[in-house]
Design an enzyme around this catalytic site. Structure first.
Site, short mmCIF file in Angstrom:
data_model
loop_
_atom_site.label_atom_id
_atom_site.label_comp_id
_atom_site.label_asym_id
_atom_site.label_seq_id
_atom_site.Cartn_x
_atom_site.Cartn_y
_atom_site.Cartn_z
N ASP A 79 -30.93 30.08 75.26
CA ASP A 79 -30.65 28.98 76.03
C ASP A 79 -29.66 28.19 75.55
O ASP A 79 -29.39 26.93 75.61
CB ASP A 79 -32.02 27.95 75.95
CG ASP A 79 -32.45 27.64 74.70
OD1 ASP A 79 -32.01 27.97 73.47
OD2 ASP A 79 -33.42 26.70 74.52
N ASP A 124 -33.51 26.52 59.40
CA ASP A 124 -35.09 25.79 60.03
C ASP A 124 -36.36 26.50 59.35
O ASP A 124 -36.02 27.41 58.84
CB ASP A 124 -34.93 25.81 61.51
CG ASP A 124 -34.12 27.35 61.98
OD1 ASP A 124 -34.12 28.02 61.22
OD2 ASP A 124 -33.82 27.38 63.15
N HIS A 179 -29.20 27.58 72.33
CA HIS A 179 -29.48 26.55 71.07
C HIS A 179 -28.59 27.25 69.90
O HIS A 179 -28.51 28.37 69.79
CB HIS A 179 -30.89 26.45 70.78
CG HIS A 179 -31.51 27.61 70.38
ND1 HIS A 179 -32.97 27.72 70.78
CD2 HIS A 179 -31.31 28.57 69.66
CE1 HIS A 179 -33.56 28.86 70.34
NE2 HIS A 179 -32.46 29.32 69.54
N GLU A 199 -32.23 22.49 70.59
CA GLU A 199 -32.51 22.86 71.98
C GLU A 199 -31.57 22.09 72.98
O GLU A 199 -31.53 21.02 72.54
CB GLU A 199 -34.15 22.78 72.21
CG GLU A 199 -34.92 23.46 71.39
CD GLU A 199 -34.84 24.96 71.63
OE1 GLU A 199 -34.09 25.42 72.04
OE2 GLU A 199 -35.98 25.84 71.38
P1 PGA Z 1 -32.59 35.94 67.44
O1 PGA Z 1 -32.79 34.38 67.41
O2 PGA Z 1 -31.63 36.38 66.63
O3 PGA Z 1 -34.15 36.39 67.22
O4 PGA Z 1 -32.48 36.42 68.81
C1 PGA Z 1 -31.47 33.73 67.64
C2 PGA Z 1 -31.60 32.14 67.90
O5 PGA Z 1 -32.86 31.91 68.40
O6 PGA Z 1 -30.96 31.34 67.36
#
Ligand code: PGA
Length: 258
Positions: A136, A67, A138, A143
């Site tokens: 959350d 992404d 994702h 999301e």
């Molecule tokens: P993070 O993010 O590794 O910074 O905790 C993970 C994500 O949002 O997929």
């Protein structure tokens, strides 16, 4: 799904790096799907160490990132282009032309997303996809509510994700609210998936993903439908798993375990 629980982040990163390195040694032309965020940093540091000290070779590897924020140019310090070059690509020997990251400044996003999918396909598909997980639930920027059949497209970030990612920006108002992201269906097409999670703030999402129902409310839960997925967790991220002891027992008793 295979659940591997390790004592700490360093051990999670090291174990995940072994999975990537094993693939690259067996298949030097592998196509890797890569993730950003704080979680894979330890994995990338370990891959850099293996490249420097044990000649792990990336010269035939192709990469696709999950992404990118919409509106951030490649040289923006919070863009995922910048992150990947800074934390991995400039330290290893992957050819520049083999690196693919969604273009957050594309003039025609729909056409770009279609071409990204086509490019993955023309490279033979993703052999191993690295994932983190959002608080959350994702995966990539899929999301809650994302179609479990979705492909690469623009998504609006959940407010929780914007709050979670504000730590990387000067203020929460600077966090982009849109991203180009591979879809859940795109991710499920990868032949092998490794998801890394560490820290107590991931425990609830991990429990939902591993032991909850398959639901678009926690897009990581769809990995239950994938034939070859490993979760690498530290003890804090595994803390809400009801069957944690069972997963440990299974690992200790795998065929070939010492
Ligand atoms: P993070 O993010 O590794 O910074 O905790 C993970 C994500 O949002 O997929």
């Amino acid at each position: 799904m295979e659940i591997i629980i390790r004592d700490d982040y360093a051990s999670v990163s090291q174990q995940a790096a072994v999975a990537v390195a094993d693939l690259l040694r067996a298949q030097p032309q592998a196509v890797l799907g890569l993730a950003t965020g704080s979680t894979p940093l330890g994995l990338y540091q370990e891959l850099i160490r293996l490249h420097r000290e044990e000649n792990l070779d990336f010269s035939q590897v192709t990469t696709f990132n999950l992404d990118e924020y919409v509106g951030l140019a490649a040289d923006h310090p919070q863009s995922y282009h910048y992150f990947m070059h800074d934390n991995l690509f400039r330290h290893i020997n992957v050819p520049h032309e083999n690196i693919h990251i969604p273009d957050g400044t594309a003039s025609d996003y729909r056409a770009f997303c279609e071409s990204y999918e086509a490019r993955i396909e023309s490279c033979g598909g993703i052999d191993l996809q690295v994932l983190g997980i959002g608080s959350d639930g994702h995966i990539a920027f899929n999301e809650p509510g994302s179609s479990l059949a979705s492909r690469t497209r623009i998504k609006t970030l959940a407010r929780q994700t914007i709050d979670d990612n504000a730590r990387f920006f000067d203020s929460v108002d600077d966090v982009p609210i849109y991203a180009i992201t591979m879809g859940v269906g795109t991710i499920l097409d990868a032949r092998k998936i490794i998801l890394l999670a560490n820290g107590a703030n991931k425990a609830s999402a991990v429990a939902d993903a591993v032991e909850g129902p398959v639901t678009s409310m926690c897009t990581a839960s769809v990995l239950q439908n994938h034939p070859d997925t490993i979760f690498f967790l530290d003890t804090e991220a595994a803390d809400q798993l009801k069957m944690a002891d069972e997963y440990r027992w299974i690992q200790d008793n795998k065929p070939g375990a010492p």
